[in-house]
Enzyme design. Structure first.
Site, PDB file in Angstrom:
ATOM      1  N   ASP A  25      27.209  71.395  34.833  1.00 56.42           N
ATOM      2  CA  ASP A  25      26.244  70.357  35.192  1.00 56.42           C
ATOM      3  C   ASP A  25      24.991  71.077  35.662  1.00 56.42           C
ATOM      4  O   ASP A  25      24.987  72.297  35.872  1.00 56.42           O
ATOM      5  CB  ASP A  25      26.817  69.466  36.297  1.00 56.42           C
ATOM      6  CG  ASP A  25      25.887  68.315  36.697  1.00 56.42           C
ATOM      7  OD1 ASP A  25      25.063  67.906  35.860  1.00 56.42           O
ATOM      8  OD2 ASP A  25      25.968  67.843  37.845  1.00 56.42           O
ATOM      9  N   SER A  26      23.924  70.322  35.872  1.00 60.58           N
ATOM     10  CA  SER A  26      22.697  70.928  36.382  1.00 60.58           C
ATOM     11  C   SER A  26      22.865  71.393  37.828  1.00 60.58           C
ATOM     12  O   SER A  26      22.104  72.238  38.299  1.00 60.58           O
ATOM     13  CB  SER A  26      21.535  69.939  36.303  1.00 60.58           C
ATOM     14  OG  SER A  26      21.782  68.824  37.150  1.00 60.58           O
ATOM     15  N   CYS A  72      27.705  66.015  32.801  1.00 56.35           N
ATOM     16  CA  CYS A  72      26.351  65.563  33.088  1.00 56.35           C
ATOM     17  C   CYS A  72      25.941  64.559  32.026  1.00 56.35           C
ATOM     18  O   CYS A  72      25.974  64.871  30.824  1.00 56.35           O
ATOM     19  CB  CYS A  72      25.393  66.754  33.080  1.00 56.35           C
ATOM     20  SG  CYS A  72      23.650  66.316  33.226  1.00 56.35           S
ATOM     21  N   GLU A 119      22.066  67.181  46.208  1.00 60.99           N
ATOM     22  CA  GLU A 119      22.095  68.646  46.125  1.00 60.99           C
ATOM     23  C   GLU A 119      21.803  69.267  47.486  1.00 60.99           C
ATOM     24  O   GLU A 119      22.335  70.326  47.821  1.00 60.99           O
ATOM     25  CB  GLU A 119      21.060  69.145  45.111  1.00 60.99           C
ATOM     26  CG  GLU A 119      21.409  68.889  43.668  1.00 60.99           C
ATOM     27  CD  GLU A 119      22.454  69.837  43.129  1.00 60.99           C
ATOM     28  OE1 GLU A 119      22.501  71.003  43.578  1.00 60.99           O
ATOM     29  OE2 GLU A 119      23.235  69.418  42.254  1.00 60.99           O
ATOM     30  N   CYS A 148      25.275  58.902  36.804  1.00 58.85           N
ATOM     31  CA  CYS A 148      25.017  60.323  37.045  1.00 58.85           C
ATOM     32  C   CYS A 148      26.178  60.832  37.883  1.00 58.85           C
ATOM     33  O   CYS A 148      26.592  60.165  38.848  1.00 58.85           O
ATOM     34  CB  CYS A 148      23.690  60.515  37.777  1.00 58.85           C
ATOM     35  SG  CYS A 148      23.384  62.218  38.342  1.00 58.85           S
ATOM     36  N   HIS A 190      26.369  63.035  40.069  1.00 58.01           N
ATOM     37  CA  HIS A 190      26.025  63.215  41.487  1.00 58.01           C
ATOM     38  C   HIS A 190      26.333  61.953  42.306  1.00 58.01           C
ATOM     39  O   HIS A 190      26.755  62.033  43.464  1.00 58.01           O
ATOM     40  CB  HIS A 190      24.534  63.526  41.646  1.00 58.01           C
ATOM     41  CG  HIS A 190      24.149  64.924  41.291  1.00 58.01           C
ATOM     42  ND1 HIS A 190      24.020  65.349  39.983  1.00 58.01           N
ATOM     43  CD2 HIS A 190      23.852  65.995  42.062  1.00 58.01           C
ATOM     44  CE1 HIS A 190      23.654  66.619  39.976  1.00 58.01           C
ATOM     45  NE2 HIS A 190      23.536  67.036  41.227  1.00 58.01           N
TER      46      HIS A 190
END
Length: 266
Positions: free
Chosen positions: A14-15, A77, A155, A187, A189
């Site tokens: 994932d990012s 992602c 994050e 998403c 996240h």
């Protein structure tokens, strides 16, 4: 689709840290597997970057994971899936599992015909997302809500508190005004702030995400192409293209245990 060598690891990327929500579901479904997770933190979040750049990063990380001996790659992602899934499957010689917002599930579960989708701008702008809505949600109203900055907050470790709540109140205001009764967390996240999202959306709004389905798909591929590992406990290794000292505390908090994080250049 390429066959699976069961002696090798599962690669996940994932990012940033969001894909850990998918990794957790895979760990629960396949506790004996070795998992190698790449957080492409130097380019996080993908959702704010041009589609071509996301595609290039996804291909680079996918090739890296294949080069480390991964038997299967999970694109944890939504934005990277929308930008590069077909190209990854064409380029890699191993199976690739992509992630899509659970629009089909949301459309099936809504009671009033109004479904909200919280996602990055990149996911919402992708052709894959448009096809997903067209194929699975023609009979319902889908309200796509871009959530700039939300992945960044997660994050940074903002999983609760007033800063997060204020951002969520602003982002979800159009969904609350439209009286959606189902919200798709589009998403990875966002799964880590599920409870704060539920609180601002209010009682009676169901939240859905794709992580459990991705774990089932991964499990199915291993079952069909071989046998999952039979060892008692599999390993979990994390690499980041960012600064490990910054990333490690957030990853350990989200994973629920201390996780060593190593630096990698991709």
């Amino acid at each position: 689709m390429a066959s699976v060598d069961v002696t090798r690891r599962i690669g996940i990327f994932d990012s940033g840290v969001g894909g850990l929500s998918v990794a957790q579901q895979i760990r629960r479904a396949l506790p004996a597997e070795e998992l190698l997770y790449v957080a492409d933190t130097a380019y996080c979040p993908y959702g704010d970057r041009p589609l071509d750049e996301v595609r290039d990063r996804a291909l680079a990380v996918g090739r890296y994971l294949e080069g480390t001996g991964a038997k299967l790659v999970v694109v944890a992602c939504n934005t990277a899936t929308g930008a590069a899934l077909e190209q990854l499957r064409e380029t890699l010689a191993i199976p690739v599992v992509g992630l899509e917002p659970a629009v089909k599930t949301g459309a099936a579960r809504t009671r009033n015909g109004r479904v909200g989708v919280m996602a990055t701008a990149g996911t919402i702008a992708s052709e894959r997302f448009a096809r997903l809505v067209g194929e699975h949600a023609r009979s319902v109203e889908v309200l796509a809500q871009a959530c700039p900055g939300l992945a960044d907050l997660i994050e940074e470790g903002h999983l609760d508190g007033e800063i997060l709540r204020a951002r969520l109140l602003g982002l979800t205001e159009p969904l609350r005004r439209a009286r959606v009764d189902t919200v798709v967390l589009g998403c990875t996240h966002y799964a880590f702030v599920r409870e704060p999202v539920a609180q601002v959306m209010g009682a009676g709004v169901e939240l859905v995400d794709s992580a459990p389905a991705i774990a089932r798909r991964t499990q199915s591929l291993l079952r069909d192409d071989g046998k999952p590992r039979e060892a008692t406990t599999g390993s979990f290794r994390v690499l980041t293209t960012g600064e490990p000292r910054t990333v490690a505390p957030v990853i350990s908090r989200l994973w629920g245990a201390e996780v060593p994080v190593e630096s990698v250049e991709i």
